[in-house]
Design a protein around this motif. Structure first.
Motif, PDB file in Angstrom:
ATOM      1  N   PHE A   1       0.611  14.813 -13.123  1.00 56.07           N
ATOM      2  CA  PHE A   1      -0.717  15.195 -13.615  1.00 56.07           C
ATOM      3  C   PHE A   1      -0.971  16.685 -13.396  1.00 56.07           C
ATOM      4  CE2 PHE A   1      -5.361  15.530 -12.659  1.00 56.07           C
ATOM      5  CZ  PHE A   1      -5.835  15.222 -13.919  1.00 56.07           C
ATOM      6  N   GLU A   2      -0.608  17.191 -12.222  1.00 54.16           N
ATOM      7  CA  GLU A   2      -0.873  18.600 -11.910  1.00 54.16           C
ATOM      8  C   GLU A   2       0.080  19.509 -12.674  1.00 54.16           C
ATOM      9  OE1 GLU A   2      -1.563  19.065  -7.617  1.00 54.16           O
ATOM     10  OE2 GLU A   2      -3.527  18.281  -8.229  1.00 54.16           O
TER      11      GLU A   2
ATOM     12  N   LYS B   1       2.143   1.961  -3.338  1.00 49.22           N
ATOM     13  CA  LYS B   1       1.069   2.543  -4.146  1.00 49.22           C
ATOM     14  C   LYS B   1       0.919   4.031  -3.852  1.00 49.22           C
ATOM     15  CE  LYS B   1      -1.368  -0.006  -7.067  1.00 49.22           C
ATOM     16  NZ  LYS B   1      -1.352   0.229  -8.497  1.00 49.22           N
ATOM     17  N   VAL B   2       0.952   4.379  -2.574  1.00 48.66           N
ATOM     18  CA  VAL B   2       0.825   5.784  -2.188  1.00 48.66           C
ATOM     19  C   VAL B   2       1.936   6.595  -2.866  1.00 48.66           C
ATOM     20  CG1 VAL B   2       0.949   7.453  -0.287  1.00 48.66           C
ATOM     21  CG2 VAL B   2      -0.300   5.327   0.027  1.00 48.66           C
TER      22      VAL B   2
ATOM     23  N   LYS C   1       2.572  10.232  -9.619  1.00 53.12           N
ATOM     24  CA  LYS C   1       1.657  10.368 -10.756  1.00 53.12           C
ATOM     25  C   LYS C   1       0.835  11.645 -10.639  1.00 53.12           C
ATOM     26  CE  LYS C   1      -1.320   7.236 -13.274  1.00 53.12           C
ATOM     27  NZ  LYS C   1      -2.203   6.046 -13.157  1.00 53.12           N
ATOM     28  N   LEU C   2       0.442  11.956  -9.428  1.00 49.85           N
ATOM     29  CA  LEU C   2      -0.349  13.160  -9.155  1.00 49.85           C
ATOM     30  C   LEU C   2       0.466  14.411  -9.464  1.00 49.85           C
ATOM     31  CD1 LEU C   2      -2.909  14.447  -7.894  1.00 49.85           C
ATOM     32  CD2 LEU C   2      -1.809  14.235  -5.665  1.00 49.85           C
TER      33      LEU C   2
ATOM     34  N   PHE D   1       1.250   6.870  -6.580  1.00 47.92           N
ATOM     35  CA  PHE D   1       0.150   7.811  -6.816  1.00 47.92           C
ATOM     36  C   PHE D   1       0.621   9.247  -6.614  1.00 47.92           C
ATOM     37  CE2 PHE D   1      -3.715   4.861  -5.834  1.00 47.92           C
ATOM     38  CZ  PHE D   1      -3.487   4.216  -7.027  1.00 47.92           C
ATOM     39  N   THR D   2       1.435   9.461  -5.603  1.00 50.26           N
ATOM     40  CA  THR D   2       1.933  10.806  -5.307  1.00 50.26           C
ATOM     41  C   THR D   2       2.738  11.344  -6.494  1.00 50.26           C
ATOM     42  OG1 THR D   2       2.062  10.192  -2.985  1.00 50.26           O
ATOM     43  CG2 THR D   2       3.244  12.175  -3.635  1.00 50.26           C
TER      44      THR D   2
ATOM     45  N   VAL E   1       0.847  -1.197   0.000  1.00 51.18           N
ATOM     46  CA  VAL E   1       0.000   0.000   0.000  1.00 51.18           C
ATOM     47  C   VAL E   1       0.884   1.250   0.000  1.00 51.18           C
ATOM     48  CG1 VAL E   1      -1.661   1.348   1.347  1.00 51.18           C
ATOM     49  CG2 VAL E   1      -1.987  -1.113   1.105  1.00 51.18           C
TER      50      VAL E   1
END
Lengths: 126, 126
Positions: free
Chosen positions: A120-121, A109-110, A116-117, A113-114, A106
């Motif tokens: 993305f931003e 994954k965090v 990827k975020l 995601f961080t 997990v």
DNA sequence: ATATACCTTGAAGTTTACTCTAAGTCAATA
DNA sequence: TATTGACTTAGAGTAAACTTCAAGGTATAT
């Protein structure tokens, strides 16, 4: 001696749950006052502490009931209880290690995601 | 593509459970063969890995379903998923610490029983 | 071609651990 | 003394996570 209300405050269990545990033989033989109200002794409180330990480490109520029955049988079940607790301890440790492994995933994954975020931003602000 | 049987072997879940998870929206939209049989893609397998991680760290199926729904909505839910996982991570860590504390008490009991057992057997052999 | 094994669905059933309800009893306070 | 609130019981109800069932369709080995 403690009333059911006092026991609720000390253990965090509800009165419903305490009566349920009594019915399920986790802690039978709780004494009653003249009026029929439950009176918990210090020994009962100790038993409840043990019950909470076992419950909060994932033992089923059925298995706890069996353990408490052995406890009521006295010293001749010491070895059996010892072995039972030791086995439980090892199962809990294994379970905790398993949980840690899943939690590590997990965490990965965090992190993913961080990142990827962030990308993305960044794209969105362009 | 994997059959339900192959997925069972890889995940340790039963076919019943896989169908149940589909019905409960943890992993809806699994594709079907001409004959109506389930065909799991690599992406489905990844989703299932995530589902198992969350389940094995104690998340409810309902919460997992919500997380997977967010995942299907794509990148605009990245922040929300990130925060959600982070909160979950912290809850799991707290739970593990709590378990460790209860387990320490069990360990104390085992030690106490071991000592008491030693005394008991010594007395008996006299 | 047919038997066998595995897949499908919707729905009902099970287990665990509570949680609540109803009808009545007991205790303390105005 | 009356009323309020907490206690008693047996039994029904609930939520979560499966698990089984019944009736039927599909795939494959002989």
């Amino acid at each position: 001696m403690y009333t059911i209300h006092e026991v609720c405050e000390r253990t965090g269990l509800t009165a419903h749950t305490l009566r349920y545990y009594e019915k399920e033989k986790l802690l039978p033989n709780v004494s009653r006052s003249a009026g029929g109200f439950r009176q918990y002794s210090d020994e009962d409180m100790e038993s409840l502490a043990m019950i909470c330990c076992l419950k909060n480490t994932g033992m089923s109520l059925q298995d706890i009931a069996r353990f408490m029955e052995l406890a009521r049988e006295g010293d001749q079940t010491l070895r059996e209880r010892c072995e039972l607790l030791e086995r439980h301890r090892e199962a809990v440790l294994a379970r905790m290690e398993e949980m840690q492994r899943y939690l590590d995933k997990v965490t990965c994954k965090v992190d993913y995601f961080t990142e990827k975020l962030r990308e993305f931003e960044e794209n969105r602000s362009k």
